[in-house]
Design an enzyme around this catalytic site. Structure first.
Site, PDB file in Angstrom:
ATOM      1  N   GLY A 251      20.490  -0.601  33.736  1.00  0.00           N
ATOM      2  CA  GLY A 251      21.400  -0.656  32.587  1.00  0.00           C
ATOM      3  C   GLY A 251      21.162  -1.855  31.695  1.00  0.00           C
ATOM      4  O   GLY A 251      21.296  -1.778  30.477  1.00  0.00           O
TER       5      GLY A 251
ATOM      6  N   GLU B 111       3.695   4.161  -0.064  1.00  0.00           N
ATOM      7  CA  GLU B 111       4.723   4.572  -1.020  1.00  0.00           C
ATOM      8  C   GLU B 111       5.653   5.555  -0.335  1.00  0.00           C
ATOM      9  O   GLU B 111       5.320   6.084   0.719  1.00  0.00           O
ATOM     10  CB  GLU B 111       4.065   5.216  -2.246  1.00  0.00           C
ATOM     11  CG  GLU B 111       3.144   4.231  -2.959  1.00  0.00           C
ATOM     12  CD  GLU B 111       2.408   4.817  -4.146  1.00  0.00           C
ATOM     13  OE1 GLU B 111       2.505   6.049  -4.365  1.00  0.00           O
ATOM     14  OE2 GLU B 111       1.749   4.030  -4.849  1.00  0.00           O
TER      15      GLU B 111
ATOM     16  N   GLU C 214      -7.634  -5.947  10.687  1.00  0.00           N
ATOM     17  CA  GLU C 214      -6.189  -5.712  10.768  1.00  0.00           C
ATOM     18  C   GLU C 214      -5.855  -4.938  12.035  1.00  0.00           C
ATOM     19  O   GLU C 214      -4.891  -5.251  12.737  1.00  0.00           O
ATOM     20  CB  GLU C 214      -5.732  -4.921   9.531  1.00  0.00           C
ATOM     21  CG  GLU C 214      -4.279  -4.481   9.607  1.00  0.00           C
ATOM     22  CD  GLU C 214      -3.761  -3.810   8.338  1.00  0.00           C
ATOM     23  OE1 GLU C 214      -4.508  -3.759   7.328  1.00  0.00           O
ATOM     24  OE2 GLU C 214      -2.611  -3.344   8.364  1.00  0.00           O
TER      25      GLU C 214
ATOM     26  N   GLY D 237       1.599   7.747   2.823  1.00  0.00           N
ATOM     27  CA  GLY D 237       1.380   6.771   3.890  1.00  0.00           C
ATOM     28  C   GLY D 237      -0.075   6.795   4.283  1.00  0.00           C
ATOM     29  O   GLY D 237      -0.904   6.087   3.729  1.00  0.00           O
TER      30      GLY D 237
ATOM     31  N   MET E 152       0.832  -1.201   0.000  1.00  0.00           N
ATOM     32  CA  MET E 152       0.000   0.000   0.000  1.00  0.00           C
ATOM     33  C   MET E 152       0.870   1.256   0.000  1.00  0.00           C
ATOM     34  O   MET E 152       0.822   2.068  -0.907  1.00  0.00           O
ATOM     35  CB  MET E 152      -0.875   0.055   1.263  1.00  0.00           C
ATOM     36  CG  MET E 152      -1.795  -1.120   1.485  1.00  0.00           C
ATOM     37  SD  MET E 152      -2.919  -0.810   2.903  1.00  0.00           S
ATOM     38  CE  MET E 152      -3.129  -2.470   3.531  1.00  0.00           C
TER      39      MET E 152
ATOM     40  N   TYR F 268     -12.364   0.373  -1.305  1.00  0.00           N
ATOM     41  CA  TYR F 268     -13.468  -0.109  -0.458  1.00  0.00           C
ATOM     42  C   TYR F 268     -13.170  -1.506   0.063  1.00  0.00           C
ATOM     43  O   TYR F 268     -13.533  -1.840   1.190  1.00  0.00           O
ATOM     44  CB  TYR F 268     -14.781  -0.021  -1.240  1.00  0.00           C
ATOM     45  CG  TYR F 268     -14.898   1.346  -1.855  1.00  0.00           C
ATOM     46  CD1 TYR F 268     -14.574   1.564  -3.192  1.00  0.00           C
ATOM     47  CD2 TYR F 268     -15.227   2.461  -1.066  1.00  0.00           C
ATOM     48  CE1 TYR F 268     -14.605   2.829  -3.733  1.00  0.00           C
ATOM     49  CE2 TYR F 268     -15.250   3.735  -1.599  1.00  0.00           C
ATOM     50  CZ  TYR F 268     -14.933   3.922  -2.940  1.00  0.00           C
ATOM     51  OH  TYR F 268     -14.936   5.193  -3.475  1.00  0.00           O
TER      52      TYR F 268
END
Lengths: 380, 387
Positions: B350, B135, B252, B139, B133, B243
């Site tokens: 750490g 590029e 998703e 976005g 999707m 769509y």
């Protein structure tokens, strides 16, 4: 470029020095940032170039071969380095070990190390932390046991900045294991001493160009004259130097936060989406406005703290508060700024990704922010 | 010791599901031991063969209908695969992408021919999928993509560049989001099905150097006059792509929220273990009030996250999960995940900054979840539309 228009801690001389620092870094540091990142170390040639240009240990008095300048010069090196996004160990040498050697060193020790520390021929480290003892420094187990005119050092240290490069290490060790804090001394170990071994260059989330390492001491034999400062007074010496270390961290954090903000402004004013720049969305503007306001407060506070420190007035809890506050701001700034970069912010080729990874440790090293709160609470 | 104790939802209390979970768990144990996963992290990629192994073991296409070669399960079975994957620390294996994002596009929007042609191979692992999707210049604003798929003879020519594509090096079946009508915005978008083998003009760009997700071969992809046959427009009709995408995004986003909730739990678990063992000042780090209060707060909110996610899953199973609710789950749980991994890292001192400690990797891996699948800013836009 770091905007210093509203700063009030520095003089014209300081700012002329900043010009020099910028030129030196533009030549020796900036073009090599990726290489340092990839190799996990800043090569000695760069230390030498930086030393030759007068950027190392500027506070060393003239009688010891230095420039006799104030901490502001160290702070400027830290600001510019941090703004650039380098994690080189110059600030460790400038802000921390220079003082240890100058204040505590015998004439022989000063003559042996200070000139090289200034020229960049000698790279120093200080080894406090151990695998089993971080915040609780009194819990260290490295010992330096007396054997005639010598001390024999055994133990291991970790998370030591400049660990791979160091020519000499200030080792925090127990000269009297039963003595707790009162049994600790600072012992100088030259890297070529038999029994001294460099461990791994640690694989960290960020600050890759800082050769943070493990160090091992296996029956390392040094003359008793290698004690730096007073025998069994090591802990006291450490406590005396920690405020400046913490202020130095605050300085770097603020500069890094500013860089993160500047990157976000640059990116969002250029990046387009939904027919406008990302900057033009109200959410972006408000987020950056909020950050800008905090940065403004931050710079004013930092200069207040620097001036107090120049005058010898900065207290332990004030230095701790500065470390706490500025590193928290730094973390917020890099995170918010990364988010405004969208997917690009997750890619290491973008400066913000490195700034984000490098920032995370500043709330931990130099005394965790939890310890900072502990220290501050004792002043309440 | 599990850090969050939300009981398993009723819809998962099914013997068949438990048996499946056991089998999947065993598969990961045997085929994805720590050493192998470590090599994937080092190479920045999961071995192609692993997909075949996973396919053979029945981990792919679990919710694809049997008539197309699938295993005929439902979203619960997909969840099992994801849960077991997280439980066994199998980084990089893009099961969620393949099973719960891309295969549903085919199942729900594909023509019969497309389903019969591709689903069986996607189930066996003979084909591994990706969806392209984003590029370099586009976005969030998906309607502005510039990749085109223009009619030519009995097919289309695809031209353009994509970036941040998961499975970019591994995938041999790519759903390319492209403009079949560059003069339109949403209405001009179609999902083009591309088999990469022998595809002239198709080029995989470099594997991107990311902050985290070391084993994920996220890449750039380039399309230079790449030909796809006319029948490879998903659904057989041009202009439905946007769509189709919108229709699947709720799931998703829920999957991302699920992953984030699991990430929260794992971070808390590893941290509890660490602080209860690590000593300082004569006590364990756990003994300090600050530690307990920080973790208590995170447990409380982590619990709420899991309950919310389970509620969303229940809705999804009934076909009732709306866009705004899915957006809320994605937004809220990923924000919490970021906070959790940060505070948990801090409690490691750490050690938390050293990559050999699990929390360091969790910290680096978590950061992307507030950005991918639609940034959290876009999630807020979607939520606002429901108000």
């Amino acid at each position: 470029m770091l905007d210093t228009a509203n700063r009030f801690a520095y003089t014209e001389e300081h700012e002329m020095f900043r010009d020099t620092v910028r030129k030196v870094f533009a030549q020796h540091l900036e073009p090599n940032l990726d290489e340092h990142e990839e190799n996990g170390i800043v090569p000695r040639e760069v230390w030498k170039a930086v030393g030759e240009a007068g950027l190392l240990c500027p506070t060393i008095k003239e009688e010891n071969g230095g420039l006799g300048l104030d901490f502001g010069y160290c702070a400027i090196v830290g600001e510019e380095m941090s703004y650039l996004g380098s994690a080189a160990g110059f600030t460790l040498q400038n802000d921390i070990t220079a003082n240890y050697f100058e204040r505590l060193g015998s004439d022989e020790q000063k003559a042996k190390y200070l000139p090289g520390m200034i020229s960049g021929d000698i790279i120093t480290a200080i080894a406090m932390t151990e695998p089993g003892a971080g915040s609780d420094l009194q819990g260290i187990r490295t010992t330096a046991m007396e054997d005639g005119n010598h001390l024999v050092i055994n133990g291991s240290k970790t998370y030591i900045t400049n660990g791979q490069n160091a020519d000499v290490v200030i080792v925090v060790a127990k000269t009297d294991p039963a003595g707790g804090a009162k049994g600790t001394s600072l012992v100088l170990v030259d890297a070529d001493t038999p029994g001294f071994e460099r461990g791994r260059n640690l694989d960290k989330i960020g600050q890759h160009s800082a050769d943070t390492s493990e160090l091992f001491f296996n029956d390392v034999r040094v003359p008793k004259t290698n004690i730096l400062g007073g025998e069994n007074r090591g802990f006291i010496h450490l406590m005396e130097e920690l405020p400046q270390e913490r202020l130095g961290i605050a300085v770097a954090a603020q500069a890094s936060a500013q860089r993160a903000f500047d990157e976000a402004v640059k990116f969002t004013k250029e990046r387009k989406a939904f027919g406008q720049t990302v900057f033009e969305f109200q959410n972006t503007k408000f987020t950056l406005a909020d950050l800008k306001a905090e940065l403004q407060v931050g710079w004013a506070h930092l200069d207040w703290a620097l001036l107090r420190h120049f005058n010898g007035e900065l207290t332990t809890d004030e230095a701790s508060a500065a470390k706490l506050w500025h590193t928290d701001l730094q973390w917020k700034a890099v995170d918010v700024s990364l988010q405004l970069h969208g997917g690009a912010g997750y890619m290491n080729e973008y400066a913000i990704a490195r700034l984000w990874r490098d920032a995370r440790v500043t709330r931990i090293f130099g005394g965790t922010n939890e310890i900072m709160k502990e220290v501050i609470s004792r002043s309440i | 010791m599990p850090a969050i104790d939300v009981p398993q939802p009723e819809f998962m209390e099914d013997e068949e599901i438990s048996i499946f979970a056991d089998a999947v768990g065993k598969f990961f144990q045997q085929h994805a031991p720590e050493k192998r996963v470590e090599s994937w992290r080092e190479n920045g990629q999961v071995e192609r063969e692993f997909w075949n192994e996973a396919g053979q073991a029945g981990l792919l296409g679990v919710s694809v209908p049997e008539e197309y070669g699938g295993h005929g399960g439902d979203f619960r079975h997909d969840m099992v695969v994801l849960d077991q994957q997280a439980k066994h620390g199998v980084d990089g294996f893009a099961a969620s992408l393949h099973n719960t994002i891309i295969l549903p596009y085919l199942v729900r929007h594909g023509t019969e021919e497309q389903k019969k042609k591709y689903l069986p191979k996607l189930v066996t692992g003979e084909l591994v999928s990706a969806i392209a999707m984003t590029e370099p210049g586009v976005g969030s604003d998906l309607q502005s993509i510039t990749t085109t798929a223009l009619k030519e003879g009995n097919g289309y020519r695809i031209n353009g560049a994509k970036t941040y594509i998961s499975n970019g090096q591994t995938a041999d079946f790519i759903v390319v989001v492209a403009k079949t009508d560059p003069n339109e915005r949403a209405k001009g978008i179609s999902l083009m099905l591309l088999e990469t083998e022998g595809a002239e003009g198709f080029e995989r760009g470099k594997k991107l150097d990311k902050i985290g997700l070391d084993a994920a071969d996220t890449s750039e992809l380039f399309f230079d006059n790449v030909f796809v046959p006319a029948e490879n427009v998903l659904g057989g009709v041009e202009g439905k792509g946007f769509y189709q995408l919108m229709g699947e995004l709720a799931q998703e986003r829920l999957v991302i929220a699920m992953g984030a909730a699991t990430g929260i739990e794992k971070a808390l678990e590893t941290t509890l273990e660490y602080v209860k063992e690590r000593k300082a000042f004569g006590q364990t780090i756990w003994d300090f009030q600050n530690t307990q209060f920080v973790l208590a707060d995170l447990k409380a909110r982590g619990t709420a996250a899991r309950v919310f996610v389970n509620d969303c899953i229940a809705k999804l199973l009934k076909g009732e999960l709306d866009v705004a609710t899915a957006a809320m789950a994605k937004y809220w749980v990923t924000e919490l995940q970021s906070e959790v991994v940060d505070k948990c890292l801090q409690l490691h001192g750490g050690a938390g900054y050293i990559n050999e400690y699990p929390i360091a990797k969790m910290y680096r891996d978590a950061r992307i979840t507030r950005i991918f699948g639609g940034s959290n800013e876009v999630m807020k836009m979607l939520i606002a539309r429901s108000m």
